[in-house]
Design an enzyme around this catalytic site. Structure first.
Site, PDB file in Angstrom:
ATOM      1  N   HIS A 275      29.659  32.760   9.238  1.00 19.60           N
ATOM      2  CA  HIS A 275      29.934  31.352   9.548  1.00 19.60           C
ATOM      3  C   HIS A 275      30.845  30.700   8.492  1.00 19.60           C
ATOM      4  O   HIS A 275      31.997  30.457   8.773  1.00 19.60           O
ATOM      5  CB  HIS A 275      28.661  30.510   9.735  1.00 19.60           C
ATOM      6  CG  HIS A 275      27.721  31.060  10.760  1.00 19.60           C
ATOM      7  ND1 HIS A 275      28.128  31.331  12.040  1.00 19.60           N
ATOM      8  CD2 HIS A 275      26.403  31.409  10.686  1.00 19.60           C
ATOM      9  CE1 HIS A 275      27.102  31.816  12.730  1.00 19.60           C
ATOM     10  NE2 HIS A 275      26.039  31.869  11.931  1.00 19.60           N
ATOM     11  N   ASP A 326      26.553  36.713  17.790  1.00 19.90           N
ATOM     12  CA  ASP A 326      25.452  35.983  17.171  1.00 19.90           C
ATOM     13  C   ASP A 326      24.274  35.741  18.123  1.00 19.90           C
ATOM     14  O   ASP A 326      23.476  36.641  18.358  1.00 19.90           O
ATOM     15  CB  ASP A 326      26.028  34.664  16.600  1.00 19.90           C
ATOM     16  CG  ASP A 326      25.056  33.950  15.669  1.00 19.90           C
ATOM     17  OD1 ASP A 326      23.913  34.398  15.534  1.00 19.90           O
ATOM     18  OD2 ASP A 326      25.443  32.934  15.068  1.00 19.90           O
TER      19      ASP A 326
END
Ligand SMILES: [Zn+2]
Length: 461
Positions: A275, A326
């Protein structure tokens, strides 16, 4: 394994015609010959345009089972943190059979979409009550089994999770099944290392869940254990996904999280910072200099309302990135790359943001990063059609309406930025064809087990 022939393929130095790909019985490319039409008569023909398969550098497979189930508005509104509570409640209802069934489903979906390798960030170690399974590597083995069933390459990242927040805060009850002590963590790594031995599609890495969950004193010992079990393996960590996390880190240490990590850990090209949405320009400059790969998951980051990663800043500093699915709100490299670029366009009110070079193709630039950064982050020899790499590739159907009348980089731009139908016709992993005519042979069987699992989990919820 027999040679295969591609009319057109994307090699490390560009597009090539009449390419003959040779590989050994272990599934590694041994030779790439151009202009090979004469010898190619005996080789199997790949039915389209051949490009490397995509590594998916960030997966929590079990979350595929709850995709779409957290879209109702709560009071006073939904955030990453309220989503996380829902995710914990879902995870609490899953046992090993459930995780294996859900993982097999998402891995089949990944293959059909064009992912050929996955890094599985695995923290669901124990039973729902926090009790250790008789086999401490149980859940990891189920993930390996699901990957083998599907035929995808997997890098298992057993995750260290020690605290419920910055400063070593105690775990909440619903986090107990993630907990590792040092000895238990080492045992899980050793069990996973045994399961990877002599299997070219399996590898091992480590994950530190986040700076929230891993106190500073645990960093060095964990990396030492990792290097004893799997020298040089990849190291992944979630970092700076949420603004609240940045604020809490500042409060705790006086330093922003990415800076803190770079100050206190030997961050290098073997690291994947997942991220990094709220990294500052200065932090991203340091990340680029460290050689670490930033693991971007645009559809999940959008779904969770994380924010938009400042990609241009990273690229201008010479940094590397890769993509992951994810939470599996979407399972498609096309959607990840498309939304990665679209987020930049919306934020900057410009077009073709990622393609820095004049006349450069946006999709080609995005894909080259995803291949190169992805190979580093999964810690395997993938992401390129060249000798020594795994024989992992996808075959795009040039006759598909999405790609009709396009070739080379234009074809890549059409794949990523035009339409929704999937023109991935074949997928090969380690020299074996695992998707033919756009379809995984076990699709129906895997889906019916998945369906039974999610129905049962819904009834227990
Ligand atoms: Zn994650």
């Amino acid at each position: 394994m027999p040679d295969v022939y591609a009319r057109t393929a994307l090699l490390p130095d560009g597009w090539a015609d009449d390419v003959l790909l040779s590989m050994d019985d272990a599934g590694t490319i041994t030779d790439v010959l151009r202009g090979a039409s004469r010898r190619a008569s005996t080789a199997g023909r790949l039915p389209g345009v051949v490009i490397p398969g995509l590594p998916n550098v960030h997966s929590h497979a079990f979350q595929r089972g709850m995709a779409g189930l957290a879209e109702r508005r709560g009071a006073p509104g939904e955030s990453f943190w309220s989503w996380r509570d829902r995710m914990y409640a879902f995870a609490a209802r899953l046992g090993p059979d459930d995780v294996e069934a859900i993982a097999a489903q998402v891995y089949v979906e990944m293959l059909e979409a064009g992912y050929t390798a996955v890094a599985e960030f695995h923290y669901l170690h124990h039973g729902p009550d926090g009790a250790t399974y008789d086999n401490p590597g149980e859940m990891g083995e189920r993930l390996f089994a699901a990957a083998t069933r599907a035929g995808i390459g997997i890098t298992l990242l057993p995750t260290l999770y020690r605290a419920g927040g910055f400063g070593g805060r105690a775990l909440a009850p619903e986090q107990r099944r993630f907990l590792s002590d040092a000895a238990g963590y080492a045992r899980r790594l050793e069990a996973a290392a045994r399961a990877t031995a002599e299997d070219g599609e399996r590898a091992l890495g480590v994950a530190l869940h986040s700076l929230r969950a891993v106190p500073p004193d645990d960093l060095a010992p964990t990396l030492a254990v990792a290097d004893a079990v799997a020298p040089g393996c990849p190291v992944h960590i979630h970092v700076a996904e949420q603004e609240r996390e940045v604020e809490e880190c500042l409060e705790w240490s006086g330093t922003r999280p990415v800076d803190w990590l770079l100050d206190h850990a030997p961050v290098s090209a073997r690291w994947c910072l997942v991220h990094a949405t709220h990294a500052s320009g200065a932090e991203l400059g340091r990340v680029a200099r460290s050689g670490a790969v930033v693991g971007l998951c645009p559809t999940t980051e959008a779904n969770l309302g994380d924010g938009i990663f400042p990609l241009r800043t990273l690229l201008d500093a010479g940094g590397a990135f890769a993509i992951g699915s994810d939470s599996h709100a979407s399972v498609s490299p096309v959607e990840e790359l498309r939304w990665l670029e679209y987020g930049q366009r919306l934020a900057r009110r410009e077009r073709t943001v990622t393609a820095a070079l004049p006349a450069g193709s946006t999709a080609r630039t995005l894909l080259e990063h995803a291949w190169r950064g992805g190979a580093a982050a999964v810690g395997r020899s993938v992401g390129s059609l060249s000798p020594g790499r795994r024989a992992d590739w996808i075959v795009l159907d040039p006759d598909h309406p999405v790609l009709a009348g396009r070739d080379r980089d234009d074809l890549l731009d059409a794949w990523i930025f035009a339409g929704n139908a999937n023109p991935v016709r074949e997928v090969w992993v380690g020299g074996r064809r695992v998707v033919a005519d756009g379809r995984h042979p076990a699709r129906d069987e895997v889906a019916s087990r998945f369906r039974r699992t999610v129905e049962r989990v819904r009834q227990t919820g």
